[in-house]
Design an enzyme around this catalytic site. Sequence first.
Site, PDB file in Angstrom:
ATOM      1  N   LYS A  65      15.119  30.221   5.440  1.00 19.08           N
ATOM      2  CA  LYS A  65      15.059  31.238   6.487  1.00 19.08           C
ATOM      3  C   LYS A  65      14.663  32.576   5.881  1.00 19.08           C
ATOM      4  O   LYS A  65      14.910  32.834   4.709  1.00 19.08           O
ATOM      5  CB  LYS A  65      16.397  31.361   7.230  1.00 19.08           C
ATOM      6  CG  LYS A  65      17.545  31.863   6.381  1.00 19.08           C
ATOM      7  CD  LYS A  65      18.803  32.011   7.207  1.00 19.08           C
ATOM      8  CE  LYS A  65      19.936  32.631   6.408  1.00 19.08           C
ATOM      9  NZ  LYS A  65      19.634  34.003   5.943  1.00 19.08           N
ATOM     10  N   LYS A  79      24.390  33.178   4.433  1.00 13.25           N
ATOM     11  CA  LYS A  79      23.381  33.742   3.539  1.00 13.25           C
ATOM     12  C   LYS A  79      22.862  35.064   4.100  1.00 13.25           C
ATOM     13  O   LYS A  79      22.806  35.277   5.301  1.00 13.25           O
ATOM     14  CB  LYS A  79      22.215  32.756   3.363  1.00 13.25           C
ATOM     15  CG  LYS A  79      22.629  31.438   2.721  1.00 13.25           C
ATOM     16  CD  LYS A  79      23.019  31.644   1.276  1.00 13.25           C
ATOM     17  CE  LYS A  79      23.568  30.362   0.661  1.00 13.25           C
ATOM     18  NZ  LYS A  79      24.917  30.005   1.151  1.00 13.25           N
ATOM     19  N   ASP A  80      22.453  35.932   3.190  1.00 12.55           N
ATOM     20  CA  ASP A  80      22.030  37.284   3.527  1.00 12.55           C
ATOM     21  C   ASP A  80      20.856  37.281   4.505  1.00 12.55           C
ATOM     22  O   ASP A  80      19.955  36.446   4.419  1.00 12.55           O
ATOM     23  CB  ASP A  80      21.647  38.025   2.242  1.00 12.55           C
ATOM     24  CG  ASP A  80      21.682  39.526   2.411  1.00 12.55           C
ATOM     25  OD1 ASP A  80      20.773  40.060   3.072  1.00 12.55           O
ATOM     26  OD2 ASP A  80      22.612  40.149   1.886  1.00 12.55           O
ATOM     27  N   LYS A  81      20.871  38.256   5.410  1.00 14.38           N
ATOM     28  CA  LYS A  81      19.780  38.381   6.376  1.00 14.38           C
ATOM     29  C   LYS A  81      18.523  38.950   5.735  1.00 14.38           C
ATOM     30  O   LYS A  81      17.412  38.477   5.992  1.00 14.38           O
ATOM     31  CB  LYS A  81      20.219  39.280   7.541  1.00 14.38           C
ATOM     32  CG  LYS A  81      19.119  39.526   8.571  1.00 14.38           C
ATOM     33  CD  LYS A  81      19.646  40.325   9.751  1.00 14.38           C
ATOM     34  CE  LYS A  81      18.551  40.522  10.797  1.00 14.38           C
ATOM     35  NZ  LYS A  81      19.064  41.208  12.024  1.00 14.38           N
ATOM     36  N   HIS A  82      18.675  39.954   4.890  1.00 16.92           N
ATOM     37  CA  HIS A  82      17.518  40.656   4.323  1.00 16.92           C
ATOM     38  C   HIS A  82      17.088  39.988   3.017  1.00 16.92           C
ATOM     39  O   HIS A  82      17.093  40.602   1.952  1.00 16.92           O
ATOM     40  CB  HIS A  82      17.859  42.123   4.113  1.00 16.92           C
ATOM     41  CG  HIS A  82      18.311  42.801   5.362  1.00 16.92           C
ATOM     42  ND1 HIS A  82      17.467  43.090   6.413  1.00 16.92           N
ATOM     43  CD2 HIS A  82      19.546  43.220   5.751  1.00 16.92           C
ATOM     44  CE1 HIS A  82      18.144  43.666   7.388  1.00 16.92           C
ATOM     45  NE2 HIS A  82      19.400  43.761   7.005  1.00 16.92           N
TER      46      HIS A  82
END
Length: 265
Positions: free
Chosen positions: A44, A73-76
Amino acid sequence: MFYYLTHAPINFFFKHAPRDFVVDEIPLYEFSGSGEHLVLRVRKKSLSTWEMLAKVAKHLGIQTKEIGYAGLKDKHAMTTQYISVHKKFEEQIDAMSIEGVKVLEKQYHDNKIKTGHLKGNRFFIRLKKVSKADAKKIQQALKNLEKGGMPNYFGFQRFGNDGDNYKEGEAICRGQKKERNKKLQRLYINAYQSHLFNNWLDARLTFVHNARVNGEGYVKGDTPLGVMEGDIAMHYPFGRAFKVEDPDSDAKRVDEKDIVISGLL
């Protein structure tokens, strides 16, 4: 926050973006290749795990809670992680087209993936505009971390965009507020739990540092947390927890990466 590495500040440029921040989830175990569940290795980009799960659930026509996942998990970032759905959705998965989401692999397994079913995460972080002097500092810091480990604070992403999700969790735990959305309630309470852990870790590091400076010999070992009688240690990377009764012996085991000292969580 207590900083146990003593190097001077390191100057660099880092952009919190998918190109420069990559996270790959490492599964806890090998998947069996048979069973009622379809395990997907998903990549993603610029989406949080919750946002990705919501989009997949909408495509399949199911509730988000029906999808298994091991961690957030991190968005950025550009991240890969494993999720699971019932195998009856395989044709819909094959036809799925969601911006920012790509299925890299799929296989069958006996059970649904649950929170915590991961061995860890592998990170790639690109730092820019690093001078030669600062590069040497980084190399030395990495050597120190490899030898003594790193205090494992919960990061800022655990606390929300404004950094104050833990306040909502504290209010819920104290009975001062009710949150009907169970997902949000769990998120807020987890943030409060993480806030308390970070406070404990800060106090522990400061205590150990001061004890060493003052020559108080009950702190054993060279790692940041040290080893003291009464600590709760765990076999590394997996295994039961036990109480430290012989700090000298267990400090050697920590140095050998056979065990680790756990935190108050």
